[in-house]
Design an enzyme around this catalytic site. Sequence first.
Site, PDB file in Angstrom:
ATOM      1  N   SER A  94       0.796  -1.232   0.000  1.00 11.18           N
ATOM      2  CA  SER A  94       0.000   0.000   0.000  1.00 11.18           C
ATOM      3  C   SER A  94       0.827   1.281   0.000  1.00 11.18           C
ATOM      4  O   SER A  94       0.294   2.362  -0.259  1.00 11.18           O
ATOM      5  CB  SER A  94      -0.944   0.013   1.205  1.00 11.18           C
ATOM      6  OG  SER A  94      -2.008  -0.892   1.013  1.00 11.18           O
ATOM      7  N   LYS A 150       0.643   3.438  -3.018  1.00  8.14           N
ATOM      8  CA  LYS A 150      -0.478   4.352  -3.255  1.00  8.14           C
ATOM      9  C   LYS A 150      -0.014   5.806  -3.293  1.00  8.14           C
ATOM     10  O   LYS A 150      -0.575   6.632  -4.022  1.00  8.14           O
ATOM     11  CB  LYS A 150      -1.538   4.164  -2.177  1.00  8.14           C
ATOM     12  CG  LYS A 150      -2.170   2.769  -2.177  1.00  8.14           C
ATOM     13  CD  LYS A 150      -3.048   2.558  -0.952  1.00  8.14           C
ATOM     14  CE  LYS A 150      -3.661   1.155  -0.941  1.00  8.14           C
ATOM     15  NZ  LYS A 150      -4.443   0.875   0.264  1.00  8.14           N
ATOM     16  N   TYR A 155      -2.944  -2.442 -10.752  1.00  2.00           N
ATOM     17  CA  TYR A 155      -2.920  -2.161  -9.315  1.00  2.00           C
ATOM     18  C   TYR A 155      -2.183  -3.277  -8.567  1.00  2.00           C
ATOM     19  O   TYR A 155      -1.344  -3.011  -7.684  1.00  2.00           O
ATOM     20  CB  TYR A 155      -4.350  -2.005  -8.793  1.00  2.00           C
ATOM     21  CG  TYR A 155      -4.425  -1.896  -7.286  1.00  2.00           C
ATOM     22  CD1 TYR A 155      -4.036  -0.731  -6.636  1.00  2.00           C
ATOM     23  CD2 TYR A 155      -4.882  -2.961  -6.518  1.00  2.00           C
ATOM     24  CE1 TYR A 155      -4.097  -0.628  -5.248  1.00  2.00           C
ATOM     25  CE2 TYR A 155      -4.952  -2.870  -5.136  1.00  2.00           C
ATOM     26  CZ  TYR A 155      -4.554  -1.702  -4.507  1.00  2.00           C
ATOM     27  OH  TYR A 155      -4.607  -1.610  -3.142  1.00  2.00           O
ATOM     28  N   TYR A 196      -4.354   4.693   7.922  1.00  6.37           N
ATOM     29  CA  TYR A 196      -5.726   4.178   7.979  1.00  6.37           C
ATOM     30  C   TYR A 196      -6.418   4.607   9.270  1.00  6.37           C
ATOM     31  O   TYR A 196      -6.365   5.776   9.634  1.00  6.37           O
ATOM     32  CB  TYR A 196      -5.740   2.651   7.807  1.00  6.37           C
ATOM     33  CG  TYR A 196      -4.998   2.207   6.578  1.00  6.37           C
ATOM     34  CD1 TYR A 196      -5.395   2.640   5.319  1.00  6.37           C
ATOM     35  CD2 TYR A 196      -3.883   1.385   6.665  1.00  6.37           C
ATOM     36  CE1 TYR A 196      -4.717   2.245   4.170  1.00  6.37           C
ATOM     37  CE2 TYR A 196      -3.189   0.992   5.527  1.00  6.37           C
ATOM     38  CZ  TYR A 196      -3.609   1.429   4.288  1.00  6.37           C
ATOM     39  OH  TYR A 196      -2.932   1.048   3.165  1.00  6.37           O
ATOM     40  N   VAL A 250       1.205  -3.800   4.029  1.00  3.33           N
ATOM     41  CA  VAL A 250       0.977  -5.051   4.750  1.00  3.33           C
ATOM     42  C   VAL A 250       2.130  -6.045   4.625  1.00  3.33           C
ATOM     43  O   VAL A 250       2.129  -7.079   5.292  1.00  3.33           O
ATOM     44  CB  VAL A 250      -0.339  -5.723   4.294  1.00  3.33           C
ATOM     45  CG1 VAL A 250      -1.524  -4.878   4.707  1.00  3.33           C
ATOM     46  CG2 VAL A 250      -0.323  -5.986   2.790  1.00  3.33           C
TER      47      VAL A 250
END
Length: 611
Positions: A65, A68, A190, A242, A260
């Site tokens: 992530s 991103k 992605y 998050y 992760v």
Amino acid sequence: MSTDLLLNYLNSLHKEYLQLDEGEVATYIPELAKANPDWFGIAIVTVDGHVYQVGETKQSFTIQSISKVITYGIGLEDSGVDAVLKKIDVEPSGEAFNQISLEPNTGRPRNPMINAGAIASVAFVEGETMEEKLARILSTYRNFLGHDASIDQEVYQSEKSTGHRNRAIANMLRNYDIIERDTDDLLDLYFKQCSILVNCRDLAMIAASLANNGVNPITGVRGIQREYVPKLLSVMSSCGMYDFSGAWVYEVGMPAKSGVAGGVMAVLPGQLGIAVFSPKLDERGNSVRGIAVCKRISSDFGLHMFHAGRTTATSVIHSSYDASAVTSKRSRNVKQTQMLNDEGHRIRVLELQGDLMFASAEIVVSASIQEAATADYFIVDFRRIASINEGAMNLLSYLVEHMDNSQKTILFTNIRDPHNLAAVIRKKVPHIRDLPLLKHSDIDAALEWCEEQVLNGISTTEREEVALCEQAFCTGFTEEELRHLENLLEPLTFEKDTCICRAGEPANDLYFIISGQVSVTVSVDFRREGRITSLSSGSAFGEMGLLDHGLRSANVVADTHLSCLRLRYSALKEENSEMGRNVQLKLISNIGRALTLKLRQATTEIQSLKS
């Protein structure tokens, strides 16, 4: 900060948090479950290109992530802010990374850091085909990292075969026309961007590039346009961790992003980037050790971004020089002067300016330790420093400890709050009881003290007698001329603290110092005197009167019991003999030579202070 110093600190952190055994390795992507739970690396890269790393910082893992951030930045560059904002919001969702968090009516993802926003970001990357879009992404990574990036095919296939929730998110985005093309191709891209291989040092380099306005601090290559960096850091601050983002900003205070696979990167704008890699995650999907280490580093060095400073790290060193170029204001005899010319490089001075924070203090510490190979004494002056935060004080404490271990001496001058700094140093370095580093109020006093240490073995006792024939102003005199001059002299003694000459009085006399020491001062204000120079045996004062017959421009005060010989200029002027004229001419010649040397020394000092 020297490599050894900061590495010692990072090694201690690594050793301490290696014992932290909480969390679980991610298993929802089967290939990630193969990670060794004991992998643990920490890396810091500063905006001036210093790299510090400990542990498994070369171990490759997938960026997940954290990608991103990069893809969102590319989307802003390629499609523009307005176009992206129409499809992706920037509001914190307060939800987990894989929640289907969309605006009820528009279907717009809450922010680009959750999966929904990240999948939508891919569509804004320039390229007619997915291959062109992937090439654009990988080229951006090359700019950030300084080397080519590749994709872990096993992780990519694992993500692709298990990414059912992401397919559901993509279909909802397509339903709302957030995505306006085939979702399978975009999802495939992605999954590939999440499977890009990096290591801990790579993440720290990305973070440092963002801290450096988008430019890799080592290669100088731009990873992202400057205007988009604040936007990336903003969404990282509010959304990057998050549903832990609020607590993260509150406790750590740096824009950050986690993945992760166990990576965490944090950015302190204008100063540095931090990365931690440890695969064991908490219930929110953040690295347990990553969060703990970042909290600790931020706390130890005061890295919270709301500790505002006014000066960039790269301008913290105002000037740097050694005592062969700039000496103290104490006058020395010929033998001492020659030794200080030869050995003055052992005394190094750093004059600082601005605000002292972690990154600027790191530069100071690094510069000091780099000089340790050739210098034995270090003077760090804080006269132009507006503030010193706790993190900088901690770094200075490590510097003191390092210098003590290396049998070097460091002195701090012009500290505004020496008691506070002393308390921090004593807490961090408890075995150092005496703190001579804080005993000198200004550079001149510290320089003189260091010179005395270098001159150890050459007598500098103030009461050492220097006969008339050894006086600097009597160089080149014949024995007959010396006898003639001696007949004109009056022996005098003064007790300590006696004011011998005052500014504004007629300059009628020349004093040869036989033993003792005086200080030549001027009034700085109604309370303070500023020292121009100190003179000891073998020196003289009052010589300007022989040249201009004017008024004294400074005060002269005995620092010790003083023995001297006074020459009244009126007596010298009355001498009409050839011998008397020769004495006067040689005195004037020696005084002129001394003034020339002083002027040259002043020029050298000015050039050194400008460097």
